[in-house]
Structures are given as C-alpha cells and as structure tokens.
Design an enzyme around this catalytic site. Structure first.
Site, PDB file in Angstrom:
ATOM      1  N   GLU A  70      43.726  13.696  58.747  1.00 35.25           N
ATOM      2  CA  GLU A  70      44.140  13.124  57.243  1.00 35.25           C
ATOM      3  C   GLU A  70      45.454  12.705  57.359  1.00 35.25           C
ATOM      4  OE1 GLU A  70      42.676  13.697  54.192  1.00 35.25           O
ATOM      5  OE2 GLU A  70      40.816  14.128  55.307  1.00 35.25           O
ATOM      6  N   HIS A  97      39.755   6.388  57.130  1.00 33.64           N
ATOM      7  CA  HIS A  97      38.914   7.367  57.826  1.00 33.64           C
ATOM      8  C   HIS A  97      37.534   6.727  58.263  1.00 33.64           C
ATOM      9  CE1 HIS A  97      40.547  11.349  56.976  1.00 33.64           C
ATOM     10  NE2 HIS A  97      40.524  11.052  55.696  1.00 33.64           N
ATOM     11  N   GLU A 129      40.301   6.390  52.296  1.00 33.37           N
ATOM     12  CA  GLU A 129      39.137   6.434  52.636  1.00 33.37           C
ATOM     13  C   GLU A 129      38.668   5.353  53.649  1.00 33.37           C
ATOM     14  OE1 GLU A 129      37.991   9.352  52.060  1.00 33.37           O
ATOM     15  OE2 GLU A 129      39.413  10.038  50.784  1.00 33.37           O
TER      16      GLU A 129
END
Length: 302
Positions: free
Chosen positions: A223, A146, A143
């Site tokens: 992803e 990201h 995360e």
C-alpha cells in the site's frame, strides 16, 4: 526520495515473502515429525496447497469482482472515470484495465488481476460522489500502481502461503487426534512426554496467527509503495493526499468488502482499523493497511 522509498518497500516485501516460505517449510517439517508420516504428510499438504494456489491465481479477479458485487462501468454513464483511466494508462505505459462500478456509499476502490494484461479496477459510487477530479485521479493512479507493480501477484502468494500453513496445521492436529497423540508410527512415544513434540504442537497453534500477521505486513508495504508510485505517475501528490484525507474523515462502512478482499481496497474497509483501546497494538498487527495518518504524512514529504 521517491525511488528510495520504492526500493525500500520492495526489499521489505521480498524479505517478508522469504520469511513466509521459511515458515511454510518449518511447519511442513514439524507436521511430518508429529504425525509420524515423515515427509509424506508434508508433501501431500504441499500438493493440495499448490492446486489451491493455481486455481486462485487464474480466477482471483473474477472471484474478487463477484464477491464485491462489481458491475462493468458503462462508458457513456461513467465517461469521466474512463477518461481518467485511459489518460493515466497512457502516462504509465499500461494497457487499459477493465473498469467496474460497485454500488456502495462508502468511498473506496481496489485493483485485481494476475498481470497488467488481465487486470481490472473497481470503484464505489461513494468514491465518485465524494471526490473531485484530481482526488479521483490520485486514487485511480494508486490502483494502477498496484497493477504495474504486480502487487496482486504478491498478495496472491501471501494468501496462498497463509492457506498452506492453515491447511498443514489443520491436517496435523486432526491426524494427531486420530492417532491418539502419538508422534511415531509404532506409537511408542506420546506428545505429553516429549518436549520437542510439545514445542512442535505449540508452533502448529501459533503458525496461522504468525502467518496472518506476516500477510498483513506484506499488504501494508504494498500500500505504501502504491501511494508513492501513484504520486510519481500523476506528478501531483496533493491529489492523493486530498483523497486520503477525505477517506479518513468518512465513517461510512464499505459493505461490499469481506475478509478475503480487505487487503485489496485503497483503505482498510473492515471495522476495528481505528481501534485505540487497550488491544489496539494487537489489532494493528493484523491491519492490512498502514494508518491513513502515516500515509498522508509520508506523501506530504514528497
């Protein structure tokens, strides 16, 4: 290999966004031709889409957290989680994002925010219960990747372009209906007798479907990039591999997810992702995540 994979995914994402923009321009031109409004109709649609884009960009994190029913993670109650986030942020050279908890038994997590200075990560209670420390570290690193890679900005652009295409096609079809199917202001031509108009009308119908498939492709590339970047951050691929294997074996539905936020979660949370029926290929076109088997196999090669 890690840097090659990161560079490859970045190139693919840029190419998909460029294709998105071309599709928006093409749809805008077709709209202007079919409704007989020239460039005016296209400009109006672009302006409305731009306003929507700016609003969604500045409020994307608040909207995503609210829709997912996320609440701030108490530092005392969730000390382990805060320590993991702080340690990885120091290692990755990132400011610490806001940390949220979602009361959901399904193991999942997502990141949101317009940039690293205005970011947040949210994890479900199911994730904290089912993952050990190194696995949780791998998910948190995913995360944070990201956030570091500005994936939320790319996702916002993709969502905005999909919305622009949907808006323009809807406006065009409504105006054509109100105008009796004419393609010019004086109404001397009808769509039924104009092959170009028929092609344009078919494009208006297919454009939103094509746009959604392209949006899913952008999300899939991000992803994969986040998986590789997470292993680069932790320097321990088995941690994320173990987490993804547990996510694969878990069948709990993420009730806090929605169509609007599906692309943000570490695992695709909506039903149909594991469909192996006759329409599985068609369904996979709209999957926002690569299959977990492929992600695990890629990480095992690192």
């Amino acid at each position: 290999f890690v840097y090659q994979q990161i560079a490859s995914n970045k190139r693919r994402s840029v190419a998909l966004i460029f294709g998105f923009v071309l599709l928006v321009v093409l749809v805008g031109v077709v709209v202007g031709v079919l409704v007989g409004g020239g460039p005016t109709a296209s400009i109006v649609a672009f302006v409305i889409a731009a306003v929507m884009a700016v609003t969604s960009y500045w409020k994307s994190d608040a909207i995503a957290l609210s829709v997912s029913r996320a609440v701030p993670a108490d530092p005392a109650t969730y000390q382990r989680l805060h320590n993991l986030v702080e340690g990885l942020c120091i290692a990755g050279g990132l400011p610490k994002p806001r940390v949220y908890i979602i009361n959901d038994p399904a193991p999942n997590a997502f990141a949101t925010g317009r940039n690293p200075q205005h970011a947040a990560i949210a994890v479900t209670t199911g994730l904290l219960e089912k993952l050990n420390r190194v696995e949780l570290e791998g998910v948190v690193a995913h995360e944070l990747s990201h956030i570091r890679n500005y994936d939320i900005l790319v996702s916002t652009i993709a969502v905005t372009l999909v919305g622009s295409i949907a808006l323009m096609t809807d406006v065009a079809i409504r105006l054509m209906w109100w105008n009796g199917g004419r393609t010019s202001r004086d109404g001397d031509r009808n769509n039924g007798s104009n092959p170009l108009a028929i092609i344009g009308f078919v494009l208006l119908i297919l454009a939103p479907i094509i746009a959604k498939a392209m949006q899913a492709a952008v999300s899939r590339q991000r992803e994969t990039l986040a998986d590789v970047s997470a292993c680069q951050m932790t320097r321990y691929p088995p941690g994320l591999i173990g987490a993804l294997e547990k996510l694969k074996s878990d069948t709990t539905t993420t009730h806090s997810a929605s169509m609007a936020t599906a692309h943000m979660w570490i695992e695709q949370p909506l039903s149909g992702v594991r469909d192996n029926g006759k329409l599985s290929f068609f369904h996979r076109m709209f999957d926002t995540h690569p299959p977990l088997d492929e992600r695990i196999a890629l990480l095992k090669e690192l």
